[in-house]
Design a protein around this motif. Structure first.
Motif, PDB file in Angstrom:
ATOM      1  N   ASP A   1       0.807  -1.226   0.000  1.00  0.00           N
ATOM      2  CA  ASP A   1       0.000   0.000   0.000  1.00  0.00           C
ATOM      3  C   ASP A   1       0.839   1.274   0.000  1.00  0.00           C
ATOM      4  OD1 ASP A   1       0.998   0.154   2.576  1.00  0.00           O
ATOM      5  OD2 ASP A   1      -0.924  -0.197   3.573  1.00  0.00           O
ATOM      6  N   GLY A   2       2.169   1.131  -0.080  1.00  0.00           N
ATOM      7  CA  GLY A   2       3.028   2.314  -0.132  1.00  0.00           C
ATOM      8  C   GLY A   2       3.605   2.730   1.196  1.00  0.00           C
ATOM      9  N   THR A   3       3.139   2.135   2.288  1.00  0.00           N
ATOM     10  CA  THR A   3       3.663   2.508   3.605  1.00  0.00           C
ATOM     11  C   THR A   3       4.896   1.697   3.976  1.00  0.00           C
ATOM     12  OG1 THR A   3       2.229   0.915   4.740  1.00  0.00           O
ATOM     13  CG2 THR A   3       1.360   3.152   4.413  1.00  0.00           C
ATOM     14  N   GLU A   4       5.142   0.600   3.259  1.00  0.00           N
ATOM     15  CA  GLU A   4       6.249  -0.296   3.614  1.00  0.00           C
ATOM     16  C   GLU A   4       7.605   0.343   3.317  1.00  0.00           C
ATOM     17  OE1 GLU A   4       3.498  -2.031   1.827  1.00  0.00           O
ATOM     18  OE2 GLU A   4       3.985  -0.553   0.315  1.00  0.00           O
ATOM     19  N   ARG A   5       8.569  -0.069   4.114  1.00  0.00           N
ATOM     20  CA  ARG A   5       9.953   0.351   3.899  1.00  0.00           C
ATOM     21  C   ARG A   5      10.702  -0.766   3.173  1.00  0.00           C
ATOM     22  NH1 ARG A   5      11.028   2.897   9.961  1.00  0.00           N
ATOM     23  NH2 ARG A   5      11.142   5.069   9.312  1.00  0.00           N
TER      24      ARG A   5
ATOM     25  N   LYS B   1      10.599  11.494   5.813  1.00  0.00           N
ATOM     26  CA  LYS B   1      10.442  11.195   7.230  1.00  0.00           C
ATOM     27  C   LYS B   1      10.635   9.724   7.579  1.00  0.00           C
ATOM     28  CE  LYS B   1       7.304  15.095   7.989  1.00  0.00           C
ATOM     29  NZ  LYS B   1       5.941  15.524   8.416  1.00  0.00           N
ATOM     30  N   ARG B   2      10.598   8.843   6.573  1.00  0.00           N
ATOM     31  CA  ARG B   2      10.668   7.410   6.882  1.00  0.00           C
ATOM     32  C   ARG B   2      11.889   6.755   6.256  1.00  0.00           C
ATOM     33  NH1 ARG B   2       6.407   3.992   5.897  1.00  0.00           N
ATOM     34  NH2 ARG B   2       6.796   3.045   7.914  1.00  0.00           N
ATOM     35  N   SER B   3      12.937   7.551   6.094  1.00  0.00           N
ATOM     36  CA  SER B   3      14.189   7.036   5.538  1.00  0.00           C
ATOM     37  C   SER B   3      15.278   7.109   6.588  1.00  0.00           C
ATOM     38  CB  SER B   3      14.591   7.837   4.302  1.00  0.00           C
ATOM     39  OG  SER B   3      13.607   7.735   3.297  1.00  0.00           O
ATOM     40  N   ASN B   4      16.175   6.114   6.577  1.00  0.00           N
ATOM     41  CA  ASN B   4      17.180   6.021   7.618  1.00  0.00           C
ATOM     42  C   ASN B   4      18.329   5.140   7.144  1.00  0.00           C
ATOM     43  OD1 ASN B   4      18.470   5.811  10.225  1.00  0.00           O
ATOM     44  ND2 ASN B   4      16.471   6.165  11.169  1.00  0.00           N
ATOM     45  N   PHE B   5      19.511   5.351   7.719  1.00  0.00           N
ATOM     46  CA  PHE B   5      20.641   4.473   7.440  1.00  0.00           C
ATOM     47  C   PHE B   5      20.921   3.515   8.590  1.00  0.00           C
ATOM     48  CE2 PHE B   5      21.588   7.070   3.803  1.00  0.00           C
ATOM     49  CZ  PHE B   5      22.343   6.259   2.972  1.00  0.00           C
TER      50      PHE B   5
ATOM     51  N   GLU C   1      11.803  -1.016  14.799  1.00  0.00           N
ATOM     52  CA  GLU C   1      11.157  -0.588  13.555  1.00  0.00           C
ATOM     53  C   GLU C   1      11.441  -1.537  12.398  1.00  0.00           C
ATOM     54  OE1 GLU C   1      11.649   3.556  12.543  1.00  0.00           O
ATOM     55  OE2 GLU C   1      11.669   4.162  14.654  1.00  0.00           O
ATOM     56  N   LEU C   2      12.239  -2.571  12.623  1.00  0.00           N
ATOM     57  CA  LEU C   2      12.557  -3.522  11.559  1.00  0.00           C
ATOM     58  C   LEU C   2      11.312  -4.202  10.977  1.00  0.00           C
ATOM     59  CD1 LEU C   2      15.842  -5.252  12.827  1.00  0.00           C
ATOM     60  CD2 LEU C   2      15.595  -3.560  11.006  1.00  0.00           C
ATOM     61  N   PRO C   3      10.247  -4.455  11.786  1.00  0.00           N
ATOM     62  CA  PRO C   3       9.043  -5.069  11.208  1.00  0.00           C
ATOM     63  C   PRO C   3       8.370  -4.213  10.136  1.00  0.00           C
ATOM     64  CG  PRO C   3       9.072  -5.371  13.582  1.00  0.00           C
ATOM     65  CD  PRO C   3      10.178  -4.406  13.262  1.00  0.00           C
ATOM     66  N   GLU C   4       8.716  -2.926  10.058  1.00  0.00           N
ATOM     67  CA  GLU C   4       8.127  -2.059   9.034  1.00  0.00           C
ATOM     68  C   GLU C   4       8.751  -2.303   7.659  1.00  0.00           C
ATOM     69  OE1 GLU C   4       8.138   2.056  10.147  1.00  0.00           O
ATOM     70  OE2 GLU C   4       7.557   1.622  12.220  1.00  0.00           O
ATOM     71  N   ILE C   5       9.853  -3.050   7.627  1.00  0.00           N
ATOM     72  CA  ILE C   5      10.499  -3.357   6.354  1.00  0.00           C
ATOM     73  C   ILE C   5       9.731  -4.472   5.662  1.00  0.00           C
ATOM     74  CG2 ILE C   5      12.613  -4.207   5.256  1.00  0.00           C
ATOM     75  CD1 ILE C   5      14.203  -2.997   7.529  1.00  0.00           C
ATOM     76  N   ALA C   6       9.454  -4.295   4.387  1.00  0.00           N
ATOM     77  CA  ALA C   6       8.731  -5.306   3.621  1.00  0.00           C
ATOM     78  C   ALA C   6       9.488  -6.628   3.639  1.00  0.00           C
ATOM     79  CB  ALA C   6       8.550  -4.827   2.180  1.00  0.00           C
ATOM     80  N   ALA C   7       8.760  -7.711   3.596  1.00  0.00           N
ATOM     81  CA  ALA C   7       9.367  -9.039   3.581  1.00  0.00           C
ATOM     82  C   ALA C   7      10.399  -9.114   2.453  1.00  0.00           C
ATOM     83  CB  ALA C   7       8.294 -10.103   3.389  1.00  0.00           C
TER      84      ALA C   7
ATOM     85  N   PHE D   1      12.109 -16.553   1.969  1.00  0.00           N
ATOM     86  CA  PHE D   1      12.179 -15.435   2.904  1.00  0.00           C
ATOM     87  C   PHE D   1      13.543 -15.418   3.586  1.00  0.00           C
ATOM     88  CE2 PHE D   1      11.439 -13.756   7.255  1.00  0.00           C
ATOM     89  CZ  PHE D   1      11.037 -12.472   6.911  1.00  0.00           C
ATOM     90  N   CYS D   2      14.169 -14.241   3.675  1.00  0.00           N
ATOM     91  CA  CYS D   2      15.512 -14.178   4.273  1.00  0.00           C
ATOM     92  C   CYS D   2      15.654 -13.080   5.328  1.00  0.00           C
ATOM     93  CB  CYS D   2      16.576 -13.997   3.183  1.00  0.00           C
ATOM     94  SG  CYS D   2      16.410 -12.507   2.181  1.00  0.00           S
ATOM     95  N   GLY D   3      14.523 -12.589   5.855  1.00  0.00           N
ATOM     96  CA  GLY D   3      14.597 -11.606   6.939  1.00  0.00           C
ATOM     97  C   GLY D   3      14.834 -10.203   6.430  1.00  0.00           C
ATOM     98  N   PRO D   4      14.775  -9.200   7.309  1.00  0.00           N
ATOM     99  CA  PRO D   4      14.827  -7.799   6.885  1.00  0.00           C
ATOM    100  C   PRO D   4      16.220  -7.202   6.708  1.00  0.00           C
ATOM    101  CG  PRO D   4      14.444  -7.907   9.237  1.00  0.00           C
ATOM    102  CD  PRO D   4      14.474  -9.325   8.748  1.00  0.00           C
ATOM    103  N   LYS D   5      17.256  -7.872   7.199  1.00  0.00           N
ATOM    104  CA  LYS D   5      18.570  -7.239   7.231  1.00  0.00           C
ATOM    105  C   LYS D   5      19.330  -7.423   5.917  1.00  0.00           C
ATOM    106  CE  LYS D   5      18.955  -7.484  12.252  1.00  0.00           C
ATOM    107  NZ  LYS D   5      19.759  -7.912  13.415  1.00  0.00           N
ATOM    108  N   ILE D   6      20.337  -6.566   5.700  1.00  0.00           N
ATOM    109  CA  ILE D   6      21.128  -6.622   4.476  1.00  0.00           C
ATOM    110  C   ILE D   6      22.439  -7.368   4.732  1.00  0.00           C
ATOM    111  CG2 ILE D   6      20.164  -4.431   3.686  1.00  0.00           C
ATOM    112  CD1 ILE D   6      22.888  -3.135   4.340  1.00  0.00           C
ATOM    113  N   PRO D   7      23.008  -8.005   3.706  1.00  0.00           N
ATOM    114  CA  PRO D   7      24.259  -8.740   3.884  1.00  0.00           C
ATOM    115  C   PRO D   7      25.506  -7.865   3.785  1.00  0.00           C
ATOM    116  CG  PRO D   7      23.404  -9.097   1.683  1.00  0.00           C
ATOM    117  CD  PRO D   7      22.380  -8.280   2.409  1.00  0.00           C
ATOM    118  N   TYR D   8      25.335  -6.565   3.554  1.00  0.00           N
ATOM    119  CA  TYR D   8      26.498  -5.689   3.363  1.00  0.00           C
ATOM    120  C   TYR D   8      26.805  -4.839   4.592  1.00  0.00           C
ATOM    121  CZ  TYR D   8      25.657  -6.986  -1.469  1.00  0.00           C
ATOM    122  OH  TYR D   8      25.468  -7.703  -2.617  1.00  0.00           O
ATOM    123  N   LYS D   9      26.217  -5.196   5.709  1.00  0.00           N
ATOM    124  CA  LYS D   9      26.421  -4.430   6.933  1.00  0.00           C
ATOM    125  C   LYS D   9      27.607  -5.005   7.699  1.00  0.00           C
ATOM    126  CE  LYS D   9      23.591  -2.265  10.489  1.00  0.00           C
ATOM    127  NZ  LYS D   9      22.241  -2.138  11.037  1.00  0.00           N
TER     128      LYS D   9
END
Length: 363
Positions: free
Chosen positions: A50-54, A199-203, A209-215, A228-236
């Protein structure tokens, strides 16, 4: 814009390939003229997009980071041909790998080399030195701190002599921290996000707030399944690491606001600076290397693909590892952003054709 044109047909073809969720937004002359949303933003497939997802926008973060750097270039705080070691001393006396032996580097690595991906770095986030950094910092390893370990890895070519996709823009984030005296994410928040209402962007998103990230999924080409592989990135590289090259979490509406501000100019960067960013900056040898991963009608500017002089290309932009893709088409006063959340996506290459589809639908 044609509402039942080529753009819609292409997005529906992506949908048929099973892409779990997508969102595409097109702006023309400052107005939204097209939007298509499909799929579900949660693993249980109960919450429609719906456009609200991160989303983790991965390498679309690079355009934000390069914008931050060019703001500081405009202020004459950073100069493109400054040596990187002037800001990060550990990058002095670098070595390069020649075959199996190490040699002293002759060319000084500059900020320009980082912006243009010609510094000789790699994308090896699992090197022994990076692993050592993770251990010595207890997994925390902040952005500036990580550079002390990254600089221990040898370069793969003389700075300026070739092109290689790499951690260059992560190094730029550390330079922003040194120059501004602020955490990279805070600098970006104050000078980019807050300035234009993102307002909803972050590094560095708080855990709650991780549950707000789209699957997020990883595509298995052999089975054709989206796992499914969770919300986190492999480059952190650490829990407090803000990756200038891949770490931004944003929404479609936030990111299109960023792109529209770059298209129109002035609020984030001067028009002449944007022209400079989006003009070819790499030499013939680097361009040959760049074309191995890009189309021949594009060259590379200060952090973005840009039209090769004399080619049919009209747009500039970039894309991300999980499928995000941006294009700004100045002659048509058009901007579009497409996002999905699939690593190894089957549409990673076809998504590039969206630019031509949008252009034909606008014309």
């Amino acid at each position: 814009m044609k509402q039942n044109g080529e753009t819609l047909a292409m997005l529906k073809s992506f949908e048929k390939l099973g892409i779990p969720a997508m969102d595409c937004l097109v702006y023309h002359k400052g107005n939204c003229v097209f939007r298509y949303q499909s799929g579900f933003s949660d693993e249980a497939r109960k919450k429609p997009v719906d456009g609200t997802e991160r989303y983790n926008i991965y390498s679309c973060s690079k355009v934000i980071t390069c914008t931050a750097v060019m703001q500081l270039v405009e202020k004459d705080v950073i100069r493109l041909d400054d040596a990187v070691y002037e800001y990060l001393p550990e990058f002095k006396n670098m070595k390069k790998l020649v075959g199996e032996r190490l040699e002293e580097v002759k060319n000084t690595m500059t900020v320009r080399h980082l912006l243009t991906m010609t510094a000789g770095l790699t994308y090896n986030t699992a090197s022994e030195n990076i692993k050592r950094g993770m251990e010595e910092t207890g997994g925390r390893m902040q952005t500036r701190e990580a550079m002390k370990y990254l600089a221990c890895d040898p370069l793969v070519f003389e700075p300026g002599s070739s092109w290689r996709y790499s951690l260059c823009h992560d190094v730029l984030a550390a330079i922003v921290e040194v120059v501004s005296g602020k955490r990279f994410g805070l600098y970006v928040k104050e000078n980019i996000f807050d300035r234009i209402g993102m307002k909803r962007s972050n590094f560095l998103l708080p855990e709650n707030e991780l549950p707000e990230i789209a699957a997020q999924y990883r595509f298995d080409a052999q089975s054709g399944k989206y796992n499914f592989c969770g919300p986190k990135i492999p480059y952190k590289l650490g829990s407090e690491y803000e990756s200038g090259g891949a770490g931004c979490i944003s929404t479609v509406d936030d990111y299109i606001a960023f792109l529209e501000n770059l298209r129109s100019g002035e609020r984030l960067l001067r028009r002449d600076t944007i022209t400079r960013m989006t003009s070819p900056e790499i030499g013939k040898a680097a361009e040959t290397a760049y074309h191995r991963m890009s189309r021949p009608e594009y060259s590379y500017g200060l952090g973005v693909r840009c039209p090769e002089p004399g080619s049919r290309a009209l747009d500039w932009g970039w894309g991300g590892a999980a499928g995000a893709y941006l294009a700004i088409i100045p002659p048509l006063e058009t901007t579009f952003f497409y996002v999905q959340h699939v690593l190894g996506s089957p549409v990673q290459q076809p998504r590039k054709d969206l630019t031509d589809a949008v252009i034909r639908d606008i014309i």
